[in-house]
Design a protein around this motif. Structure first.
Motif, short mmCIF file in Angstrom:
data_model
loop_
_atom_site.label_atom_id
_atom_site.label_comp_id
_atom_site.label_asym_id
_atom_site.label_seq_id
_atom_site.Cartn_x
_atom_site.Cartn_y
_atom_site.Cartn_z
N PRO A 68 6.08 -5.10 -12.80
CA PRO A 68 5.93 -5.31 -11.37
C PRO A 68 6.67 -4.23 -10.57
CG PRO A 68 7.57 -6.82 -12.26
CD PRO A 68 7.01 -6.09 -13.44
N VAL A 69 6.33 -4.12 -9.28
CA VAL A 69 6.82 -3.03 -8.45
C VAL A 69 8.08 -3.45 -7.69
CG1 VAL A 69 6.15 -1.32 -6.72
CG2 VAL A 69 4.39 -2.47 -8.06
N ALA A 92 0.83 -1.21 0.00
CA ALA A 92 0.00 0.00 0.00
C ALA A 92 0.86 1.26 0.00
CB ALA A 92 -0.94 0.00 1.20
N VAL A 93 2.15 1.15 0.37
CA VAL A 93 3.00 2.35 0.36
C VAL A 93 3.26 2.84 -1.07
CG1 VAL A 93 4.14 1.74 2.54
CG2 VAL A 93 5.23 1.12 0.37
N PHE A 94 3.02 1.98 -2.07
CA PHE A 94 3.34 2.37 -3.44
C PHE A 94 2.19 3.10 -4.14
CE2 PHE A 94 6.32 -1.26 -2.83
CZ PHE A 94 7.49 -0.54 -2.99
N GLY A 95 1.01 3.09 -3.57
CA GLY A 95 -0.12 3.76 -4.21
C GLY A 95 -0.40 3.16 -5.58
N ARG A 127 7.33 5.79 -3.66
CA ARG A 127 6.37 5.42 -2.62
C ARG A 127 5.40 6.59 -2.43
NH1 ARG A 127 10.35 3.51 2.12
NH2 ARG A 127 11.77 4.94 1.08
N THR A 128 4.27 6.51 -3.10
CA THR A 128 3.26 7.58 -3.01
C THR A 128 1.89 6.96 -2.70
OG1 THR A 128 3.22 7.44 -5.42
CG2 THR A 128 4.28 9.36 -4.49
N PRO A 129 1.68 6.60 -1.43
CA PRO A 129 0.44 5.91 -1.05
C PRO A 129 -0.79 6.78 -1.29
CG PRO A 129 1.75 6.53 0.89
CD PRO A 129 2.60 6.81 -0.30
N ILE A 130 -1.92 6.10 -1.52
CA ILE A 130 -3.14 6.85 -1.83
C ILE A 130 -4.25 6.61 -0.80
CG2 ILE A 130 -2.70 7.02 -4.32
CD1 ILE A 130 -4.68 4.64 -4.66
#
Ligand code: NAD
Length: 342
Positions: A133-134, A124-127, A140-143
């Motif tokens: 793939p990540v 979830a920290v990646f938004g 790291r731009t969480p939403i």
């Protein structure tokens, strides 16, 4: 023997590391307030359970001392994206502020050589990641507040580990799934929100399953996630602990299979495994729900020699189904009407 404090060890992921930790020669001690966990998931492994809240710093202090803790596996957190939109303050208090308290107590307990710390963070920290793939270096731009509360914890850990010179690893599980019925572990929440247990419930009980959003930009319109077997995630946590104990440098790892399945594909698999159809309803897309998240776990493969062995989707669903049936027989853990289960 290396003593490992497992915060949140009465929950789904935390309880799944207890048997593997013991098998690997570690001595776990669980710290949990049982707000979302179950004492049976700990006590069945003959592991000490300290009942306490992360905000109780004097209790944390005395536990660290009394058990002479060498390492911390930090799972205790609130972990529901939807709920975090409703109660962001609780998410920041527990996932961020109380995590800082834990780190401060760990440093105060042994200022010259604080215990090694492994935190269970989240994709979830990646938004909404720019590419799949990540990998770890993705922005790291969480939403949602859940992701932001976890990212704040990651930053704190990175800064404190550097300043106070203790080894630390951030593990970002993508979607934990499945169960380890042989070790008596699996998902059981008082209010279930996770895809596979809800889909199994829908198949066995004939309750409608709600897909939250069918207009994502994905191959079938439903959200795509990387489901990793909880046994594989447990082994990644042990591998990270071995790595730090052997002198590995502080770092972060994404944990997943690299293969994404859509919600509809998971439902099809659950129907196949359960041999029953699922009634599907379409609900509104939830705030802060990314369309697709799939992990690049090359770094974990390389540095931790970690490889998922049980994460085939059908295996995940079969184990989750066995667990649903098994937990009916454990007082306090059952949810499904036994009549619906063969
Ligand atoms: N389940 C997943 O798919 C997933 C994916 C990525 C990351 N994670 C992370 O893994 C960790 C565990 O998740 P889970 O799915 O096992 O959740 P869970 O709710 O099953 O377990 C959390 C445990 O922490 C305990 N806890 C919560 N607040 C506490 C507090 N203030 N003091 C003491 N104990 C407290 C709960 O009682 C529970 O036993 C979380 O940090 C979560 O962010 C989970």
């Amino acid at each position: 023997m290396t003593i490992v404090l497992v915060t949140g060890g009465a929950g789904y992921l935390g309880s799944s590391v207890l048997a593997p930790l013991k098998l690997a020669g570690y001595q776990p001690v669980v710290f949990d307030n049982l707000s979302r966990g179950f004492s049976q998931l700990v006590l069945q492994h003959n592991v000490p359970l300290v009942l306490g809240d992360l905000s109780d710093r004097s209790l944390l202090r005395s536990v660290l001392k009394a058990y002479r803790v060498d390492a911390i596996l930090h799972f205790a957190a609130l972990a529901n994206m939807g709920e975090s939109n409703e109660q962001p303050n609780h998410y920041y208090r527990i996932n961020t502020v109380d995590a800082l308290g834990l780190l401060e107590e760990a440093i105060a307990y042994r200022p010259q050589s604080p215990p090694a710390v492994i935190v269970s963070s989240s994709c979830a920290v990646f938004g909404i990641p720019p590419a799949l793939p990540v990998a770890e270096l993705s922005t790291r731009t969480p939403i949602n507040p859940y992701g932001r509360s976890k990212l704040a914890m990651e930053w704190m850990l990175e800064d404190l580990a550097q300043r106070y010179r203790f080894p630390a690893v951030i593990l970002r599980s993508f979607n934990a799934a499945g169960a380890d019925p042989q070790n008596g572990c699996g998902e059981c929440r008082q209010h279930e929100t996770h895809l596979i247990p809800l889909a199994i419930e829908a198949a066995l009980e004939g309750k409608p399953f709600i897909i939250y959003g069918d207009h994502f930009e994905t191959r079938d319109g439903s959200a795509i996630r990387d489901f990793t077997h909880v046994r594989d995630l447990a082994s990644a946590h042990i591998a990270a602990l071995d790595y730090l104990i052997a002198g590995g440098a502080s770092t972060d790892f994404n944990l997943g299979t690299g293969v994404g399945y859509s919600v509809r594909e998971v439902l099809n698999c659950v129907e196949r495994v359960c041999g029953r159809p699922i009634i599907v309803k379409i609900g509104r897309r939830r705030l802060g729900d990314p369309p697709a998240l799939v992990a690049d776990a090359a770094k974990a493969r390389q540095l931790l020699h970690w490889q998922p062995h049980y994460s085939d989707l059908e295996r995940i669903v079969r184990d989750a189904l066995s667990w649903e049936q098994q937990r009916q027989r454990v007082p306090g853990l059952g949810r499904l009407a036994a009549a619906g289960v063969q």
